[in-house]
Design an enzyme around this catalytic site. Structure first.
Site, PDB file in Angstrom:
ATOM      1  N   PRO A  74       0.997  -1.502  -0.063  1.00 32.55           N
ATOM      2  CA  PRO A  74      -0.363   0.040   0.322  1.00 32.55           C
ATOM      3  C   PRO A  74       1.426   1.617  -0.484  1.00 32.55           C
ATOM      4  CG  PRO A  74      -0.232  -0.861   2.137  1.00 32.55           C
ATOM      5  CD  PRO A  74       1.165  -2.059   1.056  1.00 32.55           C
TER       6      PRO A  74
ATOM      7  N   GLU B 264       2.951  -7.683   8.885  1.00 34.71           N
ATOM      8  CA  GLU B 264       2.337  -6.665   9.141  1.00 34.71           C
ATOM      9  C   GLU B 264       3.192  -5.888   8.450  1.00 34.71           C
ATOM     10  OE1 GLU B 264       0.797  -4.338  11.842  1.00 34.71           O
ATOM     11  OE2 GLU B 264      -0.166  -6.349  11.558  1.00 34.71           O
TER      12      GLU B 264
ATOM     13  N   ARG C 283      -4.167  -8.282 -20.533  1.00 31.53           N
ATOM     14  CA  ARG C 283      -4.946  -8.606 -20.940  1.00 31.53           C
ATOM     15  C   ARG C 283      -4.881  -7.287 -22.445  1.00 31.53           C
ATOM     16  NH1 ARG C 283      -7.675  -4.220 -20.992  1.00 31.53           N
ATOM     17  NH2 ARG C 283     -10.004  -4.298 -21.664  1.00 31.53           N
TER      18      ARG C 283
ATOM     19  N   ASP D 247      -8.521   0.842 -26.303  1.00 31.51           N
ATOM     20  CA  ASP D 247      -8.557   2.461 -26.943  1.00 31.51           C
ATOM     21  C   ASP D 247      -9.627   3.403 -26.577  1.00 31.51           C
ATOM     22  OD1 ASP D 247      -6.797   0.974 -28.452  1.00 31.51           O
ATOM     23  OD2 ASP D 247      -7.876   0.798 -30.154  1.00 31.51           O
TER      24      ASP D 247
HETATM   25  N1  ADE Z   1      -0.976  -5.258   0.323  1.00 29.25           N
HETATM   26  C1  ADE Z   1      -2.223  -4.844   1.329  1.00 29.25           C
HETATM   27  N2  ADE Z   1      -2.852  -3.797   0.030  1.00 29.25           N
HETATM   28  C2  ADE Z   1      -2.012  -3.419  -0.691  1.00 29.25           C
HETATM   29  C3  ADE Z   1      -2.650  -2.512  -1.676  1.00 29.25           C
HETATM   30  N3  ADE Z   1      -3.851  -1.465  -1.384  1.00 29.25           N
HETATM   31  N4  ADE Z   1      -1.684  -2.565  -2.689  1.00 29.25           N
HETATM   32  C4  ADE Z   1      -1.042  -3.442  -2.587  1.00 29.25           C
HETATM   33  N5  ADE Z   1      -0.528  -3.966  -2.171  1.00 29.25           N
HETATM   34  C5  ADE Z   1      -1.159  -4.721  -0.677  1.00 29.25           C
END
Ligand code: ADE
Length: 233
Positions: free
Chosen positions: A87, A114, A151, A166
């Site tokens: 994240p 974590e 894809r 496109d």
């Molecule tokens: N791992 C946990 N949450 C995530 C997210 N939002 N994007 C990418 N990997 C993640």
């Protein structure tokens, strides 16, 4: 393209890459997807992949050794683009998918627990987030990346679907679509779509796409106007 996915939960990934277009793309030889359980690269007797954080605190931290051992095994000459799912990464987008789809080889690490030992980051080229929310692990995020870039590999989709791509490339949301019946519970298909006048239909769709984008995604709409403005200069 070859994609290697490093995960502690290969069974989360296998059913997804074994279905539908991702499956067909592999059978047709457009992409080669390998799923690895990187616990197998842990050498201690418990096959541990995580440990307590130095300095204390809640939760466990993913250890650097099994990850680096896996990377050396799969990509000793550093030819693959190495992606870390987190994240904390750069926000994923269609544009990023297009860039990634140009690589011959990709390795994706799905985290769990974590967090990562910070030193893991040194062994990766790019960190990607699929959005501002926390998943239980990187597997679902990795599937989003894999699906959206496979894809885009030439030949994976038929021409009709590629054309749709496109239209999103133009930076607008899709226009509304209808199929039979002509009227459902009093809701009729717009007359213009039944007119057979392709010029009119085209114009209606463009206008609908613009209105829809302006209303639902003013941010995309602004970008679209800016791009258009630059082009006409
Ligand atoms: N791992 C946990 N949450 C995530 C997210 N939002 N994007 C990418 N990997 C993640």
């Amino acid at each position: 393209m070859r994609i290697d996915i490093l995960t502690l939960f290969p069974d989360m990934i296998r059913p997804i890459v074994g279905q539908s277009i991702l499956h067909r793309a592999q059978v047709d030889g457009h992409v080669d997807i390998h799923v690895h359980d990187y616990r197998e690269y842990s050498t201690d007797k418990h096959r541990s992949v995580d440990d307590y954080p130095y300095g204390g605190g809640a939760g466990m931290v993913l250890r650097v050794e099994p990850v680096v051992r896996a990377l050396r095994d799969l990509d000793d000459e550093r030819q693959a683009l190495r992606i870390l799912m987190t994240p904390q990464g750069i926000p994923y987008s269609q544009e990023r998918a297009r860039t990634l789809a140009k690589n011959e080889r990709i390795i994706i690490l799905c985290g769990h627990y974590e967090g990562y030992d910070e030193r893991i980051r040194d062994y990766f080229d790019v960190e990607i987030s699929i959005g501002d929310y926390i998943l239980t692990g990187g597997e679902i995020a990795a599937m989003v990346v894999v699906d959206s870039l496979v894809r885009l590999i030439p030949g994976v989709l038929n021409n009709e679907d590629s054309a749709k791509e496109d239209s999103f490339s133009a930076g607008l949301l899709e226009y509304p679509q209808y199929t039979r019946p002509r009227v459902f519970e009093g809701r009729a298909v717009p007359e213009v779509l039944l007119s057979g006048d392709h010029g009119k239909i085209e114009a209606w769709r463009k206008e609908q796409a613009l209105m829809r984008t302006k209303k639902r995604r003013p941010d995309l709409y602004e970008d679209y106007l800016k791009r258009k403005d630059n082009k006409s200069r």
